[in-house]
Motif scaffolding. Structure first.
Motif, PDB file in Angstrom:
ATOM      1  N   GLU A 160      46.586  35.259  31.117  1.00 45.83           N
ATOM      2  CA  GLU A 160      47.001  33.847  31.119  1.00 45.83           C
ATOM      3  C   GLU A 160      48.011  33.609  32.239  1.00 45.83           C
ATOM      4  OE1 GLU A 160      49.017  32.455  27.609  1.00 45.83           O
ATOM      5  OE2 GLU A 160      49.217  30.438  28.440  1.00 45.83           O
ATOM      6  N   PRO A 181      44.987  42.117  51.904  1.00 47.40           N
ATOM      7  CA  PRO A 181      44.470  43.096  50.940  1.00 47.40           C
ATOM      8  C   PRO A 181      45.323  43.281  49.689  1.00 47.40           C
ATOM      9  CG  PRO A 181      45.516  44.238  52.742  1.00 47.40           C
ATOM     10  CD  PRO A 181      45.614  42.780  53.070  1.00 47.40           C
ATOM     11  N   CYS A 216      56.056  36.767  35.460  1.00 42.39           N
ATOM     12  CA  CYS A 216      54.752  36.290  34.987  1.00 42.39           C
ATOM     13  C   CYS A 216      54.703  36.250  33.464  1.00 42.39           C
ATOM     14  CB  CYS A 216      53.630  37.217  35.461  1.00 42.39           C
ATOM     15  SG  CYS A 216      53.726  37.668  37.192  1.00 42.39           S
ATOM     16  N   ASN A 251      47.983  47.673  49.470  1.00 40.72           N
ATOM     17  CA  ASN A 251      46.656  48.245  49.770  1.00 40.72           C
ATOM     18  C   ASN A 251      46.431  48.307  51.290  1.00 40.72           C
ATOM     19  OD1 ASN A 251      45.969  48.358  47.024  1.00 40.72           O
ATOM     20  ND2 ASN A 251      45.248  46.239  47.032  1.00 40.72           N
ATOM     21  N   ASP A 293      50.658  39.649  49.107  1.00 36.96           N
ATOM     22  CA  ASP A 293      51.413  40.789  48.575  1.00 36.96           C
ATOM     23  C   ASP A 293      51.443  42.012  49.484  1.00 36.96           C
ATOM     24  OD1 ASP A 293      51.793  39.255  46.338  1.00 36.96           O
ATOM     25  OD2 ASP A 293      51.046  40.734  44.911  1.00 36.96           O
ATOM     26  N   GLN A 349      54.029  36.641  44.011  1.00 35.04           N
ATOM     27  CA  GLN A 349      53.476  35.755  42.992  1.00 35.04           C
ATOM     28  C   GLN A 349      52.223  35.082  43.554  1.00 35.04           C
ATOM     29  OE1 GLN A 349      55.190  34.584  39.587  1.00 35.04           O
ATOM     30  NE2 GLN A 349      55.100  36.733  40.056  1.00 35.04           N
ATOM     31  N   ILE A 350      51.464  34.409  42.685  1.00 36.65           N
ATOM     32  CA  ILE A 350      50.285  33.678  43.170  1.00 36.65           C
ATOM     33  C   ILE A 350      50.750  32.552  44.101  1.00 36.65           C
ATOM     34  CG2 ILE A 350      48.281  32.293  42.489  1.00 36.65           C
ATOM     35  CD1 ILE A 350      48.420  33.854  39.768  1.00 36.65           C
TER      36      ILE A 350
HETATM   37  C1  LIG Z   1      48.544  41.907  35.434  1.00 38.49           C
HETATM   38  C2  LIG Z   1      49.139  40.940  36.448  1.00 38.49           C
HETATM   39  C3  LIG Z   1      49.584  39.713  36.021  1.00 38.49           C
HETATM   40  C4  LIG Z   1      50.101  38.798  36.947  1.00 38.49           C
HETATM   41  N1  LIG Z   1      50.499  37.571  36.484  1.00 38.49           N
HETATM   42  C5  LIG Z   1      50.923  36.666  37.366  1.00 38.49           C
HETATM   43  C6  LIG Z   1      51.284  35.349  36.920  1.00 38.49           C
HETATM   44  O1  LIG Z   1      51.194  35.032  35.729  1.00 38.49           O
HETATM   45  N2  LIG Z   1      51.723  34.477  37.866  1.00 38.49           N
HETATM   46  C7  LIG Z   1      51.837  34.799  39.193  1.00 38.49           C
HETATM   47  O2  LIG Z   1      52.212  33.945  39.988  1.00 38.49           O
HETATM   48  N3  LIG Z   1      51.524  36.023  39.630  1.00 38.49           N
HETATM   49  C8  LIG Z   1      51.063  36.964  38.756  1.00 38.49           C
HETATM   50  N4  LIG Z   1      50.748  38.222  39.194  1.00 38.49           N
HETATM   51  C9  LIG Z   1      50.932  38.544  40.625  1.00 38.49           C
HETATM   52  C10 LIG Z   1      49.802  37.905  41.481  1.00 38.49           C
HETATM   53  O3  LIG Z   1      48.543  38.140  40.854  1.00 38.49           O
HETATM   54  C11 LIG Z   1      49.845  38.456  42.880  1.00 38.49           C
HETATM   55  O4  LIG Z   1      51.111  38.220  43.436  1.00 38.49           O
HETATM   56  C12 LIG Z   1      48.770  37.799  43.772  1.00 38.49           C
HETATM   57  O5  LIG Z   1      47.488  37.963  43.218  1.00 38.49           O
HETATM   58  C13 LIG Z   1      48.791  38.383  45.181  1.00 38.49           C
HETATM   59  O6  LIG Z   1      47.781  37.777  45.918  1.00 38.49           O
HETATM   60  P1  LIG Z   1      47.149  38.438  47.241  1.00 38.49           P
HETATM   61  O7  LIG Z   1      46.045  37.532  47.637  1.00 38.49           O
HETATM   62  O8  LIG Z   1      48.216  38.744  48.196  1.00 38.49           O
HETATM   63  O9  LIG Z   1      46.576  39.845  46.803  1.00 38.49           O
HETATM   64  P2  LIG Z   1      45.620  40.331  45.628  1.00 38.49           P
HETATM   65  O10 LIG Z   1      45.580  39.375  44.508  1.00 38.49           O
HETATM   66  O11 LIG Z   1      46.050  41.731  45.353  1.00 38.49           O
HETATM   67  O12 LIG Z   1      44.171  40.353  46.305  1.00 38.49           O
HETATM   68  C14 LIG Z   1      43.860  41.254  47.317  1.00 38.49           C
HETATM   69  C15 LIG Z   1      42.344  41.404  47.412  1.00 38.49           C
HETATM   70  O13 LIG Z   1      42.047  42.224  48.556  1.00 38.49           O
HETATM   71  C16 LIG Z   1      41.011  43.128  48.226  1.00 38.49           C
HETATM   72  N5  LIG Z   1      41.112  44.312  49.098  1.00 38.49           N
HETATM   73  C17 LIG Z   1      42.083  45.241  49.126  1.00 38.49           C
HETATM   74  N6  LIG Z   1      41.823  46.162  50.086  1.00 38.49           N
HETATM   75  C18 LIG Z   1      40.674  45.788  50.690  1.00 38.49           C
HETATM   76  C19 LIG Z   1      39.870  46.341  51.744  1.00 38.49           C
HETATM   77  N7  LIG Z   1      40.208  47.451  52.390  1.00 38.49           N
HETATM   78  N8  LIG Z   1      38.730  45.708  52.089  1.00 38.49           N
HETATM   79  C20 LIG Z   1      38.345  44.571  51.433  1.00 38.49           C
HETATM   80  N9  LIG Z   1      39.060  44.013  50.424  1.00 38.49           N
HETATM   81  C21 LIG Z   1      40.203  44.608  50.057  1.00 38.49           C
HETATM   82  C22 LIG Z   1      41.232  43.446  46.763  1.00 38.49           C
HETATM   83  O14 LIG Z   1      40.017  43.873  46.138  1.00 38.49           O
HETATM   84  C23 LIG Z   1      41.728  42.094  46.214  1.00 38.49           C
HETATM   85  O15 LIG Z   1      40.649  41.325  45.723  1.00 38.49           O
HETATM   86  C24 LIG Z   1      50.212  39.148  38.314  1.00 38.49           C
HETATM   87  C25 LIG Z   1      49.771  40.403  38.747  1.00 38.49           C
HETATM   88  C26 LIG Z   1      49.226  41.293  37.826  1.00 38.49           C
HETATM   89  C27 LIG Z   1      48.731  42.654  38.292  1.00 38.49           C
END
Ligand SMILES: Cc1cc2nc3c(=O)[nH]c(=O)nc-3n(C[C@H](O)[C@H](O)[C@H](O)COP(=O)(O)OP(=O)(O)OC[C@H]3O[C@@H](n4cnc5c(N)ncnc54)[C@H](O)[C@@H]3O)c2cc1C
Length: 319
Positions: free
Chosen positions: A49, A114, A140, A245, A279, A287-288
């Motif tokens: 959620e 990533p 979160c 990552n 991230d 955060q999102i």
């Molecule tokens: C359990 C959990 C609960 C959370 N709850 C909240 C919340 O309630 N509110 C909030 O604001 N934040 C929350 N967060 C934090 C939030 O989800 C992250 O800060 C956010 O998703 C980061 O976004 P991003 O796009 O930077 O990376 P990510 O969401 O990590 O997405 C990165 C993507 O890159 C892909 N990837 C990685 N390496 C490669 C590669 N070499 N080649 C191709 N693709 C690759 C991965 O598969 C992934 O799909 C939560 C995190 C977790 C783990």
């Protein structure tokens, strides 16, 4: 290069940062491809959620991921999931991304998104109970543990600061740490010690998590005596580090000693035409909303770069 495989921009990672960048670039009529080694949504899909995404009172991570994906596609963004990158050439004006067992894609700009992952304990029950009592993010999930008794695992600045912030919700917070001392700033240690909701179990580690629907208890092991006992808890917050990552980017782009991508305020990296967001970058808050903000900035900076590049290429062709 096959023109079909050429894009204005390729985004690596379809989390909120990558999908946001895809929405902005496609809507600005740049031919854009997002590739992801997993499914679209990134860490959002692990989130049961989401209650802190502005404008949406409460939504599952899966739903929010689907909305962002649909929105990007509606502007013409191509999204390829379950594909891994096996090689890169980021150096020239035209950059190349090679997929494992697949074609080579080229683009004038790359956005790296990533993401990352919290370090896990890797013990029995942890995977099953993630999001069902086990959390890695106090901002979160803290609110879901109002008036509950919880544990915090870790002994660094994050663990102690987050333990203090969790006392706004929980009735009791027990910090479980493997050493007899903390690896945190003195003021963080003092603040935690002076909070009467916080209790400490030192020189102890978790060896298993138990629960059917949600977390109910943990096994804790005293590292001096070796004794293992069961400890009832409503929730466990684990703060033992964060891993970006970026292993596949080593030697290709400037990373700091923690492997985070170094970016300037416009999300540009040390390589021209290569941007990063979310991230995986060097920053404090993950955060999102921050990923979405970074993705927006990266996309706008990329748009500017692509427009300038087009003007430069036109001038060169006229010269
Ligand atoms: C359990 C959990 C609960 C959370 N709850 C909240 C919340 O309630 N509110 C909030 O604001 N934040 C929350 N967060 C934090 C939030 O989800 C992250 O800060 C956010 O998703 C980061 O976004 P991003 O796009 O930077 O990376 P990510 O969401 O990590 O997405 C990165 C993507 O890159 C892909 N990837 C990685 N390496 C490669 C590669 N070499 N080649 C191709 N693709 C690759 C991965 O598969 C992934 O799909 C939560 C995190 C977790 C783990």
């Amino acid at each position: 290069m096959n023109a079909v495989n050429h894009y204005d921009a390729i985004i690596v990672g379809a989390g909120p940062a990558g999908l946001t960048a895809g929405i902005y670039l496609s809507r600005a009529r740049f031919r854009t491809l997002i590739i992801d080694e997993g499914v679209a949504g990134g860490q959002m899909v692990l989130t049961h959620e989401i209650a802190n995404y502005p404008g949406v009172e409460s939504i599952s991570g899966y739903q929010l991921s689907n909305i962002m994906k649909k929105q990007a596609k509606s502007f013409g963004c191509d999204i390829k999931t379950n594909v891994s990158v096996s090689g890169f050439d980021l150096t020239g004006e035209v950059k190349e991304v090679v997929l494992k067992d697949g074609p080579v894609f080229s683009a004038n700009a790359i956005i790296l998104t990533p993401g990352g992952r919290s370090r896990t304990l890797g013990v029995t029950g942890e995977d099953n109970l993630k999001g069902r009592g086990i959390s890695y993010c106090a901002t979160c999930d803290g609110d879901f543990f109002t008036d509950k008794e919880i544990i915090v695992v870790g002994g660094g600045n994050s663990a102690l600061e987050e333990a203090v912030s969790l006392t706004k919700y929980a009735s009791k917070v027990t910090i479980i740490h493997q050493f007899d001392h903390f690896q945190a700033f003195e003021h963080a240690v003092e603040e935690a010690k002076s909070n009467n909701k916080i209790h400490f179990i030192m020189e102890t580690t978790i060896t298993a998590f138990y629960g059917t629907e949600k977390l109910e208890s943990v096994d804790i092991k005293n590292l001096v005596s070796g004794e293992i006992r069961n400890f009832k808890t409503d929730g466990a917050f684990i703060f033992i580090g964060y891993v970006p990552n970026t292993e596949f980017l080593k030697g290709k782009i400037e990373l700091n000693k923690w492997g985070e991508i170094m970016v300037k305020s416009d999300m540009s990296t040390n390589i021209e035409g290569v941007y990063a967001a979310g991230d995986s970058t060097a920053k404090r808050f993950r955060q999102i909303t921050t990923a979405v903000g970074d993705g927006t900035i990266a996309a706008l900076a990329t748009s500017g770069y692509l427009n300038e590049l087009k003007i430069k290429q036109k001038q060169n062709s006229l010269a």
